[in-house]
Design a protein around this motif. Structure first.
Motif, short mmCIF file in Angstrom:
data_model
loop_
_atom_site.label_atom_id
_atom_site.label_comp_id
_atom_site.label_asym_id
_atom_site.label_seq_id
_atom_site.Cartn_x
_atom_site.Cartn_y
_atom_site.Cartn_z
N LEU A 94 0.86 -1.18 0.00
CA LEU A 94 0.00 0.00 0.00
C LEU A 94 0.90 1.23 0.00
N ARG A 95 0.81 2.02 -1.05
CA ARG A 95 1.68 3.18 -1.21
C ARG A 95 0.93 4.43 -0.76
N LEU A 125 5.48 4.66 2.90
CA LEU A 125 5.01 6.00 3.23
C LEU A 125 5.97 7.05 2.70
N ALA A 126 5.42 8.04 1.99
CA ALA A 126 6.20 9.19 1.53
C ALA A 126 5.47 10.46 1.97
N ALA A 127 6.23 11.50 2.29
CA ALA A 127 5.64 12.74 2.78
C ALA A 127 6.22 13.93 2.05
N PHE A 139 1.12 6.35 -6.21
CA PHE A 139 0.55 6.15 -4.89
C PHE A 139 -0.87 5.62 -5.00
N ASP A 140 -1.30 4.94 -3.92
CA ASP A 140 -2.65 4.41 -3.87
C ASP A 140 -3.61 5.38 -3.18
N LEU A 141 -3.10 6.16 -2.24
CA LEU A 141 -3.94 7.15 -1.57
C LEU A 141 -3.07 8.28 -1.04
N GLN A 274 -12.32 -0.31 -4.45
CA GLN A 274 -12.61 -1.73 -4.33
C GLN A 274 -11.41 -2.53 -3.81
N ARG A 275 -10.25 -1.89 -3.74
CA ARG A 275 -9.07 -2.61 -3.25
C ARG A 275 -9.15 -2.79 -1.74
N ARG A 276 -8.98 -4.02 -1.30
CA ARG A 276 -9.09 -4.30 0.13
C ARG A 276 -8.10 -3.48 0.94
N ALA A 277 -6.85 -3.34 0.45
CA ALA A 277 -5.83 -2.62 1.21
C ALA A 277 -6.24 -1.17 1.44
#
Length: 292
Positions: A94-95, A125-127, A139-141, A274-277
């Motif tokens: 998870l990105r 994790l990136a910030a 990224f995913d979120l 819809q992605r579980r992660a």
């Protein structure tokens, strides 16, 4: 052109480029070094370019090889991740991208707890203050500060934050009413949407000319206030650890008007819902916020 290039040749190139060795690539692919070398020479011939500089002891990517590897590396990473997700093997990556202060002050201290509860998830994790570029599939979120300015995404407000003056206990002893702040060093966080002049106006006071310290991140302002530099106007959510430990206190809590606003939002492409992660991470954040 892609249809004329065997995927096995691209796979051999990616393994050799990643490991920096034809021999190591051969071991990974269960081939002989000569087979890897032959596949890469065939790839170079079909592309009319040289991908590796070869010597008796090592191989090194040419500029053209580095360019191809940037794309091939991402492609094979995505393929491996997709196979792992579909097969249900290995951790699901998870990105996550986040605003820096939220990442440092709130998210990072809780990640171990999340990963312990979700051992099949791996978080990268990136910030930064930039918005995540979902179009590049980086990224995913994203957890953004302020109002998101991206289309085609789901936006989840992360609740109201309370903003109030915060300082070290020794400074707090001198502060009994809002006017007492005129005598103190006021720390400013330049990126904050809620500034000192908003707070003074809300408390019926003319905002003073502020000549105190200025920082561009809330986590720096919080750290400086904790060290006794002065008084910062900050979110109690971001400063929760410092408040809990007693390094910071809110000297005017219950004696002044506090400001409240929705500072952060969780953002992700609608296709990711819809992605579980993604669902698991979003549900966890909302549950944590509800508790605190």
């Amino acid at each position: 052109m892609l249809s004329s290039i065997p995927i096995s040749a691209i796979r051999a190139f990616e393994a050799a480029a990643r490991t920096g060795s034809f021999r190591d690539a051969a071991k990974e692919l269960h081939l002989t070094p000569s087979a890897v070398s032959h596949a890469i020479r065939k790839l170079e011939s079909s592309m009319s370019t040289t991908l590796f500089e070869r010597s008796t002891r090592s191989v090194r990517l040419t500029p053209a090889g580095e360019n191809l590897m940037r794309h091939a590396g991402v492609a094979f990473d995505n393929l491996r991740r997709g196979i792992e997700e579909v097969a249900g093997r290995g951790p699901q990556l998870l990105r996550v991208h986040s605003a820096p202060s939220f990442a440092a002050q709130w998210l990072a201290p809780r990640l171990a707890q999340f990963l312990s509860a979700e051992p099949k998830l791996e978080v990268r994790l990136a910030a930064s203050t930039d918005y995540a570029r979902f179009s590049n599939d980086d990224f995913d979120l994203d957890i953004v500060y302020g109002q998101p300015r991206v289309g085609g995404v789901d936006i989840v407000p992360l609740g109201e934050e309370t903003v109030t003056p915060l300082c070290a206990p020794e400074i707090a002893r001198r502060i009994r009413r809002p006017k007492d702040l005129f005598k103190e060093v006021l720390i400013r966080s330049d990126m904050k949407q809620v500034q000192w002049h908003h707070w003074f106006v809300a408390n019926g006071l003319e905002p003073p000319a502020i000549h105190g310290m200025r920082f561009d991140r809330s986590f720096i302002a919080i750290a400086m206030a904790s060290s006794g530099l002065g008084v910062t106007l900050e979110s109690t959510r971001l400063a929760e650890r410092e408040l809990s430990s007693g390094r910071l206190v809110a000297p005017l809590a219950g004696r002044s008007a506090e400001l409240r606003y929705v500072g952060h939002h969780l953002v992700f492409p609608r296709a990711n819902r819809q992605r579980r992660a993604v669902r698991t991470f979003a549900d966890w954040i909302m549950a944590e916020l509800a508790e605190t």
